[in-house]
Design a protein around this motif. Structure first.
Motif, PDB file in Angstrom:
ATOM      1  N   ILE A  25      14.097   3.207 -16.073  1.00 28.11           N
ATOM      2  CA  ILE A  25      12.704   3.650 -16.102  1.00 28.11           C
ATOM      3  C   ILE A  25      12.447   4.349 -14.775  1.00 28.11           C
ATOM      4  N   LYS A  26      11.926   5.549 -14.868  1.00 27.88           N
ATOM      5  CA  LYS A  26      11.599   6.299 -13.656  1.00 27.88           C
ATOM      6  C   LYS A  26      10.085   6.419 -13.553  1.00 27.88           C
ATOM      7  N   LEU A  27       9.620   6.272 -12.335  1.00 23.83           N
ATOM      8  CA  LEU A  27       8.195   6.410 -12.049  1.00 23.83           C
ATOM      9  C   LEU A  27       8.020   7.587 -11.099  1.00 23.83           C
ATOM     10  N   PHE A  28       7.316   8.605 -11.566  1.00 25.78           N
ATOM     11  CA  PHE A  28       7.065   9.789 -10.745  1.00 25.78           C
ATOM     12  C   PHE A  28       5.636   9.701 -10.219  1.00 25.78           C
ATOM     13  N   PHE A  29       5.505   9.475  -8.927  1.00 26.08           N
ATOM     14  CA  PHE A  29       4.192   9.356  -8.311  1.00 26.08           C
ATOM     15  C   PHE A  29       3.730  10.733  -7.846  1.00 26.08           C
ATOM     16  N   PRO A  30       2.551  11.148  -8.270  1.00 25.13           N
ATOM     17  CA  PRO A  30       2.049  12.442  -7.799  1.00 25.13           C
ATOM     18  C   PRO A  30       1.671  12.348  -6.318  1.00 25.13           C
ATOM     19  N   PRO A  31       1.677  13.474  -5.626  1.00 21.46           N
ATOM     20  CA  PRO A  31       1.243  13.434  -4.221  1.00 21.46           C
ATOM     21  C   PRO A  31      -0.198  12.920  -4.137  1.00 21.46           C
ATOM     22  N   LEU A  49       5.574  -2.174  -6.301  1.00 20.14           N
ATOM     23  CA  LEU A  49       5.770  -2.839  -7.591  1.00 20.14           C
ATOM     24  C   LEU A  49       5.869  -4.362  -7.468  1.00 20.14           C
ATOM     25  N   ASP A  50       5.724  -4.886  -6.268  1.00 24.37           N
ATOM     26  CA  ASP A  50       5.916  -6.323  -6.034  1.00 24.37           C
ATOM     27  C   ASP A  50       5.016  -7.218  -6.879  1.00 24.37           C
ATOM     28  N   HIS A  51       3.811  -6.776  -7.133  1.00 21.10           N
ATOM     29  CA  HIS A  51       2.869  -7.638  -7.856  1.00 21.10           C
ATOM     30  C   HIS A  51       3.009  -7.548  -9.376  1.00 21.10           C
ATOM     31  N   LEU A  73       0.842  -1.196   0.000  1.00 19.76           N
ATOM     32  CA  LEU A  73       0.000   0.000   0.000  1.00 19.76           C
ATOM     33  C   LEU A  73       0.877   1.246   0.000  1.00 19.76           C
ATOM     34  N   ARG A  74       0.416   2.238  -0.681  1.00 19.11           N
ATOM     35  CA  ARG A  74       1.166   3.485  -0.737  1.00 19.11           C
ATOM     36  C   ARG A  74       0.830   4.350   0.474  1.00 19.11           C
ATOM     37  N   SER A  75       1.854   4.923   1.062  1.00 21.25           N
ATOM     38  CA  SER A  75       1.640   5.896   2.137  1.00 21.25           C
ATOM     39  C   SER A  75       2.309   7.195   1.703  1.00 21.25           C
ATOM     40  N   ALA A  76       2.710   8.023   2.622  1.00 23.38           N
ATOM     41  CA  ALA A  76       3.290   9.327   2.268  1.00 23.38           C
ATOM     42  C   ALA A  76       4.519   9.171   1.372  1.00 23.38           C
ATOM     43  N   LYS A  77       5.327   8.172   1.657  1.00 23.65           N
ATOM     44  CA  LYS A  77       6.534   7.919   0.868  1.00 23.65           C
ATOM     45  C   LYS A  77       6.291   6.681   0.008  1.00 23.65           C
ATOM     46  N   GLU A 133       0.280  -1.720 -17.856  1.00 25.18           N
ATOM     47  CA  GLU A 133      -0.827  -2.670 -17.703  1.00 25.18           C
ATOM     48  C   GLU A 133      -1.231  -2.840 -16.240  1.00 25.18           C
ATOM     49  N   ALA A 134      -0.285  -2.648 -15.330  1.00 26.32           N
ATOM     50  CA  ALA A 134      -0.573  -2.823 -13.900  1.00 26.32           C
ATOM     51  C   ALA A 134      -1.487  -1.727 -13.367  1.00 26.32           C
ATOM     52  N   ASN A 135      -1.557  -0.613 -14.079  1.00 20.55           N
ATOM     53  CA  ASN A 135      -2.466   0.472 -13.712  1.00 20.55           C
ATOM     54  C   ASN A 135      -2.252   0.928 -12.264  1.00 20.55           C
ATOM     55  N   ILE A 136      -1.032   1.339 -11.969  1.00 21.67           N
ATOM     56  CA  ILE A 136      -0.716   1.796 -10.610  1.00 21.67           C
ATOM     57  C   ILE A 136      -0.778   3.314 -10.482  1.00 21.67           C
ATOM     58  N   GLY A 137      -1.254   3.970 -11.521  1.00 23.54           N
ATOM     59  CA  GLY A 137      -1.474   5.409 -11.433  1.00 23.54           C
ATOM     60  C   GLY A 137      -0.312   6.267 -11.895  1.00 23.54           C
TER      61      GLY A 137
END
Length: 185
Positions: free
Chosen positions: A98-104, A37-39, A27-31, A84-88
């Motif tokens: 590959i970099k993944l930038f997660f929005p707040p 990405l485990d799944h 689950l995503r929290s503040a950080k 495809e994983a649709n993690i947002g």
């Protein structure tokens, strides 16, 4: 004999709590955690393989993850799997990593994730209760087979209930802590 049942019950309940904590790590929290990405599985020469087995996954900061594949030809496949994983997030491929930038996270997202954490906690409680039921059934069978007295059976079931109460309390604390971490801005 009863001690073996107590020990087995404690062990199984502890494993349920550990499974809950593993689930929480996705689950995503503040950080942002690399465990999010485990799944995700990547097609690695025809075999579905987890991301951490085809490259290094690391957290650059609170909102950025970087995946460095060990084989550069996997970049496109990793990118496709993440989409495809649709993690947002959309993966940014720079040809090397590959970099993944997660929005707040928004307040609404935080509440939804906290709700997921609570559901995971309930699932763990059900598992613990099932373990309790199995242990009580073993005790009742011993009583039925005249291996223990009725008084011993009652005491044993009370002991199992105490073990269960401890496990449920631990689960509740874990859920509360995770919810607090998720809802913290």
């Amino acid at each position: 004999m009863l001690q073996a049942i107590y020990n087995e019950t404690k062990d199984l309940m502890q494993k349920s709590i550990q499974a809950l904590n593993r689930d929480f790590s996705t689950l995503r929290s503040a950080k942002v955690s690399v465990n999010i990405l485990d799944h995700i599985k990547v097609d690695y020469y025809g075999t579905p393989t987890t991301l951490n087995q085809v490259g290094s996954v690391m957290s650059l900061d609170a909102t950025t993850l970087q995946i460095s594949p060990w084989e550069k030809n996997l970049l496109k496949e990793i990118e496709r799997s993440i989409q495809e994983a649709n993690i947002g997030v959309n993966p940014n491929n720079d040809g090397e990593t590959i970099k993944l930038f997660f929005p707040p996270m928004t307040t609404e997202q935080r509440k939804l994730i906290a709700k997921d954490a609570k559901a995971m906690g309930e699932k763990a409680k059900v598992a613990v209760r099932n373990i309790r039921q199995d242990a009580n059934n073993k005790i009742k069978k011993l009583e039925k087979d005249k291996e223990i007295s009725e008084d011993e059976s009652k005491k044993a079931q009370e002991q199992i209930q105490k073990i269960t109460d401890e496990a449920i309390k631990t689960i509740d604390e874990s859920v509360k802590n995770k919810e607090d971490a998720i809802l913290k801005v």
